[in-house]
Design a protein around this motif. Structure first.
Motif, mmCIF file in Angstrom:
data_model
loop_
_atom_site.group_PDB
_atom_site.id
_atom_site.type_symbol
_atom_site.label_atom_id
_atom_site.label_comp_id
_atom_site.label_asym_id
_atom_site.label_seq_id
_atom_site.Cartn_x
_atom_site.Cartn_y
_atom_site.Cartn_z
ATOM 1 N N PHE A 417 111.652 13.638 63.957
ATOM 2 C CA PHE A 417 112.863 13.032 63.390
ATOM 3 C C PHE A 417 113.013 11.566 63.803
ATOM 4 C CE2 PHE A 417 113.992 17.601 64.035
ATOM 5 C CZ PHE A 417 114.039 17.950 62.690
ATOM 6 N N PRO A 418 113.885 10.834 63.113
ATOM 7 C CA PRO A 418 114.085 9.419 63.462
ATOM 8 C C PRO A 418 114.814 9.245 64.786
ATOM 9 C CG PRO A 418 115.591 10.071 61.711
ATOM 10 C CD PRO A 418 114.632 11.208 61.899
ATOM 11 N N PHE A 419 114.507 8.143 65.461
ATOM 12 C CA PHE A 419 115.237 7.761 66.663
ATOM 13 C C PHE A 419 116.625 7.278 66.253
ATOM 14 C CE2 PHE A 419 116.268 5.000 70.322
ATOM 15 C CZ PHE A 419 116.056 5.908 71.341
ATOM 16 N N PHE A 420 117.518 7.184 67.217
ATOM 17 C CA PHE A 420 118.901 6.801 66.953
ATOM 18 C C PHE A 420 119.005 5.457 66.233
ATOM 19 C CE2 PHE A 420 118.988 9.367 70.905
ATOM 20 C CZ PHE A 420 119.623 10.473 70.377
ATOM 21 N N GLY A 421 119.738 5.442 65.149
ATOM 22 C CA GLY A 421 119.946 4.204 64.398
ATOM 23 C C GLY A 421 118.866 3.907 63.380
ATOM 24 N N VAL A 422 117.809 4.722 63.351
ATOM 25 C CA VAL A 422 116.711 4.526 62.391
ATOM 26 C C VAL A 422 116.949 5.435 61.191
ATOM 27 C CG1 VAL A 422 114.229 4.769 62.019
ATOM 28 C CG2 VAL A 422 115.088 3.904 64.218
ATOM 29 N N VAL A 423 116.930 4.876 59.984
ATOM 30 C CA VAL A 423 117.234 5.642 58.775
ATOM 31 C C VAL A 423 116.034 5.610 57.834
ATOM 32 C CG1 VAL A 423 118.839 5.968 56.854
ATOM 33 C CG2 VAL A 423 119.670 5.008 59.018
ATOM 34 N N PRO A 437 112.101 18.541 50.711
ATOM 35 C CA PRO A 437 110.655 18.532 50.936
ATOM 36 C C PRO A 437 109.975 17.622 49.915
ATOM 37 C CG PRO A 437 111.508 20.769 50.997
ATOM 38 C CD PRO A 437 112.616 19.903 50.499
ATOM 39 N N SER A 438 109.203 16.648 50.372
ATOM 40 C CA SER A 438 108.595 15.677 49.460
ATOM 41 C C SER A 438 107.513 14.895 50.190
ATOM 42 C CB SER A 438 109.656 14.711 48.916
ATOM 43 O OG SER A 438 110.398 14.131 49.973
ATOM 44 N N GLU A 439 106.748 14.127 49.423
ATOM 45 C CA GLU A 439 105.699 13.300 50.007
ATOM 46 C C GLU A 439 105.613 11.995 49.232
ATOM 47 O OE1 GLU A 439 100.928 13.560 51.151
ATOM 48 O OE2 GLU A 439 102.150 15.378 50.983
ATOM 49 N N GLY A 440 105.430 10.899 49.962
ATOM 50 C CA GLY A 440 105.344 9.601 49.320
ATOM 51 C C GLY A 440 105.273 8.486 50.335
ATOM 52 N N TYR A 441 105.906 7.353 50.007
ATOM 53 C CA TYR A 441 105.895 6.177 50.878
ATOM 54 C C TYR A 441 106.998 6.300 51.927
ATOM 55 C CZ TYR A 441 103.028 3.781 47.344
ATOM 56 O OH TYR A 441 102.031 3.415 46.472
ATOM 57 N N LEU A 442 106.653 6.061 53.193
ATOM 58 C CA LEU A 442 107.661 6.029 54.249
ATOM 59 C C LEU A 442 108.268 4.633 54.319
ATOM 60 C CD1 LEU A 442 109.136 7.270 56.707
ATOM 61 C CD2 LEU A 442 107.222 6.456 58.114
ATOM 62 N N VAL A 443 109.588 4.569 54.208
ATOM 63 C CA VAL A 443 110.308 3.296 54.295
ATOM 64 C C VAL A 443 111.510 3.483 55.207
ATOM 65 C CG1 VAL A 443 109.613 2.600 51.965
ATOM 66 C CG2 VAL A 443 111.785 3.806 52.293
ATOM 67 N N PHE A 444 112.136 2.364 55.585
ATOM 68 C CA PHE A 444 113.368 2.412 56.372
ATOM 69 C C PHE A 444 114.448 1.610 55.660
ATOM 70 C CE2 PHE A 444 110.062 3.189 59.587
ATOM 71 C CZ PHE A 444 110.489 4.442 60.012
ATOM 72 N N LYS A 445 115.671 2.129 55.707
ATOM 73 C CA LYS A 445 116.765 1.579 54.907
ATOM 74 C C LYS A 445 117.586 0.522 55.634
ATOM 75 C CE LYS A 445 118.893 4.711 52.382
ATOM 76 N NZ LYS A 445 119.555 5.990 51.941
ATOM 77 N N GLN A 446 117.465 0.454 56.930
ATOM 78 C CA GLN A 446 118.231 -0.527 57.692
ATOM 79 C C GLN A 446 117.462 -0.870 58.964
ATOM 80 O OE1 GLN A 446 121.801 1.859 58.425
ATOM 81 N NE2 GLN A 446 121.204 2.096 60.568
ATOM 82 N N PRO A 447 117.752 -2.022 59.584
ATOM 83 C CA PRO A 447 117.014 -2.401 60.788
ATOM 84 C C PRO A 447 117.554 -1.719 62.036
ATOM 85 C CG PRO A 447 118.603 -4.087 60.239
ATOM 86 C CD PRO A 447 118.704 -3.049 59.157
ATOM 87 N N TRP A 448 116.811 -1.823 63.096
ATOM 88 C CA TRP A 448 117.206 -1.432 64.446
ATOM 89 C C TRP A 448 116.968 -2.675 65.305
ATOM 90 C CZ3 TRP A 448 113.593 0.330 61.215
ATOM 91 C CH2 TRP A 448 112.267 -0.018 61.471
ATOM 92 N N PRO A 449 117.523 -2.759 66.491
ATOM 93 C CA PRO A 449 117.441 -4.024 67.248
ATOM 94 C C PRO A 449 116.038 -4.533 67.502
ATOM 95 C CG PRO A 449 119.106 -2.599 68.195
ATOM 96 C CD PRO A 449 118.407 -1.774 67.149
ATOM 97 N N GLY A 450 115.035 -3.640 67.655
ATOM 98 C CA GLY A 450 113.713 -4.068 68.062
ATOM 99 C C GLY A 450 112.740 -4.376 66.948
ATOM 100 N N LYS A 469 107.480 -4.785 47.772
ATOM 101 C CA LYS A 469 107.089 -3.623 46.980
ATOM 102 C C LYS A 469 108.302 -2.793 46.576
ATOM 103 C CE LYS A 469 103.927 0.324 46.864
ATOM 104 N NZ LYS A 469 103.235 -0.117 45.646
ATOM 105 N N PHE A 470 109.242 -2.592 47.538
ATOM 106 C CA PHE A 470 110.452 -1.821 47.260
ATOM 107 C C PHE A 470 111.651 -2.595 47.811
ATOM 108 C CE2 PHE A 470 107.229 1.682 47.884
ATOM 109 C CZ PHE A 470 107.140 2.027 46.536
ATOM 110 N N PRO A 471 112.242 -3.483 47.012
ATOM 111 C CA PRO A 471 113.376 -4.281 47.488
ATOM 112 C C PRO A 471 114.484 -3.398 48.052
ATOM 113 C CG PRO A 471 112.586 -5.141 45.397
ATOM 114 C CD PRO A 471 111.845 -3.850 45.638
ATOM 115 N N GLY A 472 115.000 -3.819 49.205
ATOM 116 C CA GLY A 472 116.054 -3.056 49.872
ATOM 117 C C GLY A 472 115.545 -2.158 50.980
ATOM 118 N N TYR A 473 114.207 -2.092 51.128
ATOM 119 C CA TYR A 473 113.614 -1.219 52.138
ATOM 120 C C TYR A 473 112.554 -1.970 52.937
ATOM 121 C CZ TYR A 473 115.411 2.522 49.080
ATOM 122 O OH TYR A 473 116.195 3.337 48.306
ATOM 123 N N TYR A 474 112.410 -1.590 54.221
ATOM 124 C CA TYR A 474 111.263 -2.011 55.013
ATOM 125 C C TYR A 474 110.147 -1.010 54.729
ATOM 126 C CZ TYR A 474 108.143 -2.321 59.053
ATOM 127 O OH TYR A 474 107.036 -2.433 59.853
#
Length: 627
Positions: A417-423, A437-450, A469-474
């Motif tokens: 699972f994600p660490f605290f604050g990671v979405v 349940p799904s498979e595809g590209y792993l992205v993150f929706k917001q930053p974390w401090p590090g 590649k996907f605006p709005g996501y890391y």
């Protein structure tokens, strides 16, 4: 293969089933969460305005991440002065240094480390190094490496550490790109029984040898007191280069405040750090794992660590477990590559030593195949140590997907699972978020401090690589699967996903099936163009000691993969590979293997290879039908 910890899991599972709602609620309280953690550190001035401000959408303007902008601090002060003076840990051991040769050892306390760092910081200032200057460090795993990097940050200089195994060309490229004004290196060191002449390599970089200065001569008579330079939270901290699939290496830039908070917190929670722990991360400080989880994270928590210069198989394959017993290591963090290497020699070398001090085991660097996980859990940890299988990147600064020991029910091979604050989110090729349940590209929706702030000197490359590649996501560049329980499974780099007859196959899944066979020590799978199926599976296998490759073994391996995954995953080609092309950090260079599978000798940049001689051998051993 589901292994549950002794901790009750019912409430945990219930929360996860409502993850969408809880994730939104948590997102809104991220500043408060990190703000409370920030109170544990010293800040010369406080921040004003938003705690965390960012833009992840390239269509709305420039990408940026800012954490506690306007606050000022010094990481070296927080790692050393605070622990010595405020927490009274001056006499506590900061590092047990274990040299390449058994018996070559050194113990350094927090007070001694502070004294040495201040002294070398004054040396740097005497050489004209000032806040914002870049300093290149090209050193083996010795205490002086830690001293050098912390001396840089004490005076506000930006360190750029180059792994002490890179060629002169790679070193030069990194020095030039980051515009370093000073290089700190060593005469040489032994890695196992091999002598590495660092100074000779460094001398291949074109410069004036008359400017060379001796570390110990420079230290003579220098004061061991040095006031820290107070830096803004968003000032640069260090540059660390990571290879791209194409083009020159990227200078990942991390900044002061957010990185400090994230490295410290992930270390504390992911390893369940306790004051009496002895922690050992086997990575090299030349990589991000060594930055975050040998230097910054442990020292920020006042931890005692083992700093190891040698190899896991030198002078024998029991070396790691000997060290565990010698220093009573309780938290142990290593790479799946090392685990698979030691698996080849069986359980006897491990069981020569007690390992009773071990409490938590960790893995890092790549997804661990379930077979190696089980061996690690059963043989090394004797089924009593939870395993934290951590997923993160040079760019993330710290763990982003990870179990928490004795709190997260474990599944072998899952980063959980994600660490605290990671979405996190999983997207399809069209950029649509997938639920359940799904498979595809792993992205993150917001930053974390590090998270990284930019590619040094090339912000456009930063935006293009991670956000276009996907605006709005890391965009991590990794494929990911989420199962019915909400667990995340890293399936490998997206370019390691194969499309065979319209079916998306994970190379990691095929590799895992191959390694389950007792004759296979390691496997790597790549795609090769196929006129009918689009792509075919080309598999490289390294056999265990004493096993001979044969047609009957090849048939067994194909049958095993077919039975484990399905007929669609049956390998088209299997090649005997006595060795695999790996970077010096132990990662398999599948880009090179794809070239070999296609008989294409235009390999591009292979300067990061640990042993380039394996390439020609693999070309010669290519499957005769693979034309």
């Amino acid at each position: 293969h589901k292994v549950r910890s002794s901790a009750p899991s019912r409430s945990f599972t219930t929360r996860r089933k409502k993850k969408k709602k809880n994730m939104c609620l948590f997102s809104s309280c991220v500043p408060e969460f990190w703000g409370d953690i920030a109170k544990d550190f010293f800040w010369k001035t406080k921040h004003a305005g938003q705690f965390l401000d960012y833009n992840f959408d390239v269509t709305k303007g420039e990408i940026f991440i800012k954490c506690m902008e306007g606050a000022s601090t010094n990481i070296c002060y927080n790692l050393l002065d605070r622990n010595v003076n405020e927490h009274k840990l001056g006499d506590k051991v900061a590092f047990y240094w274990e040299g390449n040769e058994p018996g070559d050892e050194l113990t350094v306390t927090y007070r001694e480390l502070l004294r040495r760092v201040c002294q070398f910081a004054n040396v740097l200032k005497s050489q004209g190094v000032k806040k914002g200057d870049r300093v290149s460090i090209y050193m083996p795993m010795v205490v002086e490496l830690v001293v050098a990097m912390l001396a840089c940050v004490r005076i506000g200089a930006v360190h750029s550490i180059v792994f002490a195994g890179f060629s002169a060309e790679s070193l030069c490229e990194r020095i030039m790109d980051s515009q370093c004004s000073l290089l700190i290196t060593a005469d040489g060191f032994y890695r196992g029984d091999k002598l590495i002449n660092l100074k000779l390599i460094a001398d291949e970089v074109p410069w004036n040898p008359e400017v060379d200065l001796c570390w110990f001569t420079l230290l003579c008579g220098v004061s061991d007191e040095c006031e820290p330079e107070w830096c803004d939270s968003e000032d640069p901290l260090f540059i660390l280069y990571t290879s791209g699939s194409t083009g020159k290496p990227k200078g990942v830039l991390h900044t002061v405040g957010g990185y400090m908070l994230y490295a410290a917190t992930t270390f504390k929670l992911v390893f369940d750090y306790q004051p009496d722990d002895v922690y050992w991360c086997t990575a090299d400080i030349g990589w991000i794992t060594g930055h975050s989880y040998i230097t910054y994270g442990p020292l920020a928590n006042g931890a005692t660590s083992v700093l190891f210069e040698g190899l896991p198989t030198y002078p024998d394959v029991s070396r790691m477990w000997e060290i565990v017993d010698k220093y009573h290591v309780s938290k142990f963090y290593t790479a799946p590559t090392a685990i698979r290497l030691l698996m080849k020699y069986g359980s006897e070398p491990v069981q020569k030593y007690k390992r009773q001090s071990l409490k938590v085991l960790g893995t890092v660097g790549e997804p661990i195949n379930p077979e190696a996980w089980q061996w690690y859990y059963t043989v090394v940890g004797e089924k009593r140590c939870p395993i934290v299988d951590t997923f993160w990147q040079t760019e993330t600064g710290g763990h982003v997907l990870t179990p928490l020991p004795a709190a997260t029910p474990m599944k072998p091979g899952s980063a959980t699972f994600p660490f605290f604050g990671v979405v996190p989110a999983i997207l399809n090729e069209s950029g649509e978020e997938l639920e359940g349940p799904s498979e595809g590209y792993l992205v993150f929706k917001q930053p974390w401090p590090g998270v990284m702030r930019t590619v040094y000197g090339n912000h456009q490359r930063f935006e293009t690589t991670y956000f276009r590649k996907f605006p709005g996501y890391y965009v991590t560049g990794d494929g990911c699967r989420r199962d019915e329980d909400g667990y995340y499974w890293i399936t490998g780099r997206i370019d390691d996903m194969l499309n065979v007859s319209g079916h998306l196959l994970s190379t990691a899944e095929v590799e895992s099936a191959l390694v389950e066979h007792e004759a296979v020590a390691e496997a790597a799978v790549v795609g090769r163009p196929h006129a009918v199926k689009g792509e075919s599976l080309y598999c490289f296998v390294t056999l265990t000691d004493g096993v001979t490759y044969s047609c009957s073994l090849e048939a067994e391996l194909k049958k095993q993969v077919r039975e484990k995954i399905g007929a669609i995953a049956t390998p088209d080609y299997i090649q005997n590979a006595p060795g695999l092309p790996k970077t010096r950090s132990g990662k398999i260079m599948r880009r090179v293997l794809r070239k070999i599978a296609r008989n294409d000798r235009d390999l591009g940049d292979v300067s990061t290879l640990a042993d380039s001689s394996v390439i020609e051998q693999l070309f010669q051993n290519r499957c005769c039908t693979a034309v």
